[in-house]
Enzyme design. Structure first.
Site, short mmCIF file in Angstrom:
data_model
loop_
_atom_site.label_atom_id
_atom_site.label_comp_id
_atom_site.label_asym_id
_atom_site.label_seq_id
_atom_site.Cartn_x
_atom_site.Cartn_y
_atom_site.Cartn_z
N ASP A 136 0.84 -1.20 0.00
CA ASP A 136 0.00 0.00 0.00
C ASP A 136 0.87 1.26 0.00
OD1 ASP A 136 -2.17 -1.68 0.30
OD2 ASP A 136 -3.08 -0.52 1.92
N HIS B 135 -3.18 7.52 8.91
CA HIS B 135 -2.93 6.11 9.27
C HIS B 135 -1.50 5.85 9.75
CE1 HIS B 135 -6.80 4.94 7.73
NE2 HIS B 135 -6.51 5.28 6.50
N GLY C 23 -1.65 2.36 5.04
CA GLY C 23 -2.74 2.97 4.29
C GLY C 23 -2.37 4.21 3.50
N ASP D 43 -12.87 11.60 6.97
CA ASP D 43 -12.43 10.65 5.95
C ASP D 43 -13.30 9.39 6.08
OD1 ASP D 43 -10.54 8.35 5.02
OD2 ASP D 43 -9.28 10.10 4.61
N HIS E 144 -12.24 6.43 6.11
CA HIS E 144 -11.48 5.44 6.88
C HIS E 144 -11.27 5.95 8.32
CE1 HIS E 144 -10.33 4.62 2.66
NE2 HIS E 144 -10.43 3.37 3.06
N ASP F 289 -12.66 10.99 0.50
CA ASP F 289 -13.12 9.67 0.06
C ASP F 289 -14.47 9.30 0.66
OD1 ASP F 289 -12.00 9.46 2.56
OD2 ASP F 289 -10.55 7.91 2.05
N TYR G 221 -9.98 9.61 -3.85
CA TYR G 221 -9.37 8.86 -4.93
C TYR G 221 -10.06 9.03 -6.28
CZ TYR G 221 -7.29 7.37 -0.70
OH TYR G 221 -6.66 7.42 0.51
#
Length: 463
Positions: A108, A150, A158, A185, A187, A273, A312
């Protein structure tokens, strides 16, 4: 506007004007994670182009961040991890397989040309924003290149290598007893939560997709530990959440947090995102709905650091952060997009806003009510803001950032500053692969990476 020692916030519930500092390095869009990787720093350059053509740059102080140095990064990260990031290159990585595995770099989080300079740049903007706020030189500081939530003390994760958010919060804690971190976000903001899990001086609040989704953490039951108990709040959400459902949670929870925690400064991670149609996401927020979180945080008149993060579908990331810069400034921007160098990305409609989709909202009213009452109940256990006796605190960081057009770089340094140049640091080659312009519609398919089932690359499962 004269900031009179930083007191430029107008009276009233939410005055219109704010003094805004905006950090941008023109090189940042040249860093390239590699073929098919969803993280594209090019989106920061696209955002900047929109800000320029909408005429927003002239209403802010535009600053080129001074790169964070080794010692700045080591305020949170382990020395050996920072040394590794500084020395690793695409050419040498084959000789360092054990180190790559140890620091979770390579899948990643690939090694690419200029990796360490990229980290220094985005971290420098976030720490620089915190310094500006600490000195009362602006009301809102913006670093769209930051927000990489992250990264851990000793490892990448991440798509994130250095946790600029933790570094910025540590800077804010020099001046403020309490700092609030809010993460929108899609995530979970795991790296930031983990860093401050046992302290009552930083409250972390993360709104995120939970359940078979990277990074797998952020349960509503995770509330902090020891002195930090009840100072971590997690808002676990399901696919398809829309503006109305999101704000049914966001506004009462954040309103109560502001009332009971009384932060001296707020950091808002604006990962895009969580927007409808994101390439890795599965939420259904409109740009206005996402930006309403910025608008709401701004209304409290507390020093505010706005950071980027995920995102993204890059044409929508640029749209979102451009609109949110307008919100920070108190300016409404036109939906019709001005002609500019990336205009072709925004066809066929060439507008700033995009309609949410008709995807199913799996967050039922009952689920939302349960989450809301549980979290408000947790907050009721914090009767009042904790009082923090100030020990002798670290010296203030002086402001090394230069205005973009400043001529003499040597004039940036305050002779009294603790931020002098690292003599021992070797200069980094600035050889950076320029990303090929690749309009979003032709994005590569997701990479399915072997060996790490929790890869952030995996597309969301939509049943």
């Amino acid at each position: 506007m004269d900031n009179g020692g930083g007191n430029s916030l107008p009276s009233g519930a939410d005055g219109v004007k704010r003094k805004v500092c905006y950090f941008y390095d023109p090189e940042v869009g040249n860093y390239y994670y590699g073929q098919g990787h969803p993280m594209k720093p090019h989106r920061i350059r696209m955002t900047h182009a929109l800000l320029a053509h909408y005429g927003l740059l002239q209403h802010m102080q535009v600053l080129k961040p001074f790169p964070a140095r080794d010692r700045d990064l080591c305020r949170f990260h382990a020395d050996d991890y920072v040394s590794f990031l500084r020395s690793i290159t695409p050419e040498t990585q084959q000789d360092q397989l054990r180190q790559l595995k140890r620091f979770n770099v390579g899948e990643d989080c690939p090694v690419f040309d200029g990796l360490y300079s990229f980290c220094q740049t985005y971290a420098g903007g976030s720490v620089g924003g915190a310094v500006k706020l600490n000195h009362g030189l602006c009301d809102i500081a913006i670093n769209w290149a930051g927000g990489l939530h992250h990264a851990k003390k000793c490892e990448a994760s991440g798509f994130c290598y250095v946790n600029d958010i933790v570094l910025a919060i540590l800077e804010l804690l020099k001046q403020h007893e309490r700092v609030l971190y809010v993460d929108i976000d899609i995530h979970h903001g795991d790296g930031v939560e983990e860093a401050f899990y046992t302290t009552d001086r930083v409250m972390t609040v993360s709104f995120h997709k939970f359940g078979d989704y990277f990074p797998g953490t952020g349960d509503i039951l995770d509330i902090g530990y020891s002195k930090g108990k009840f100072y971590s709040l997690n808002v676990p959400l399901d696919d398809g959440i829309d503006d109305e459902s999101y704000h049914y949670l966001f506004k009462p929870i954040i309103g109560k947090v502001m009332e009971v925690f009384k932060p001296g400064a707020v950091v808002l991670q604006c990962g895009a995102d969580s927007l409808s149609g994101d390439r890795l996401g599965c939420f259904n927020l409109s740009i206005k709905g996402h930006a309403d979180c910025v608008r709401f945080m701004r209304s409290f008149n507390v020093p505010l650091l706005l950071l980027g993060g995920g995102g993204y579908t890059i044409r929508n990331v640029a749209r979102c952060w451009c609109y949110e810069t307008g919100v920070a400034l108190g300016m409404e921007v036109d939906d019709k997009m001005p002609q500019h160098e990336y205009y072709e990305y925004f066809g066929p409609d060439y507008t700033l806003h995009v309609a949410p989709s008709n995807m199913e909202n799996k967050n039922t009213r009952q689920m939302l009510e349960d989450i809301r009452s549980k979290l408000l109940d947790n907050l009721s256990k914090l009767e009042h803001a904790p009082s923090v006796p100030f020990q002798e605190r670290p010296p203030d960081t002086e402001i090394p950032e230069a205005d973009e057009d400043q001529e003499d770089p040597d004039e940036r340094w305050d002779p009294e500053s603790d931020m002098e140049v690292d003599e021992e640091q070797k200069p980094l080659p600035s050889r950076v692969k320029r990303e090929l312009i690749e309009p979003d519609g032709k994005d590569q398919p997701w990479l399915l990476l072997p060996g790490r089932s929790e890869s952030k690359f995996r597309p969301p499962t939509r049943s």
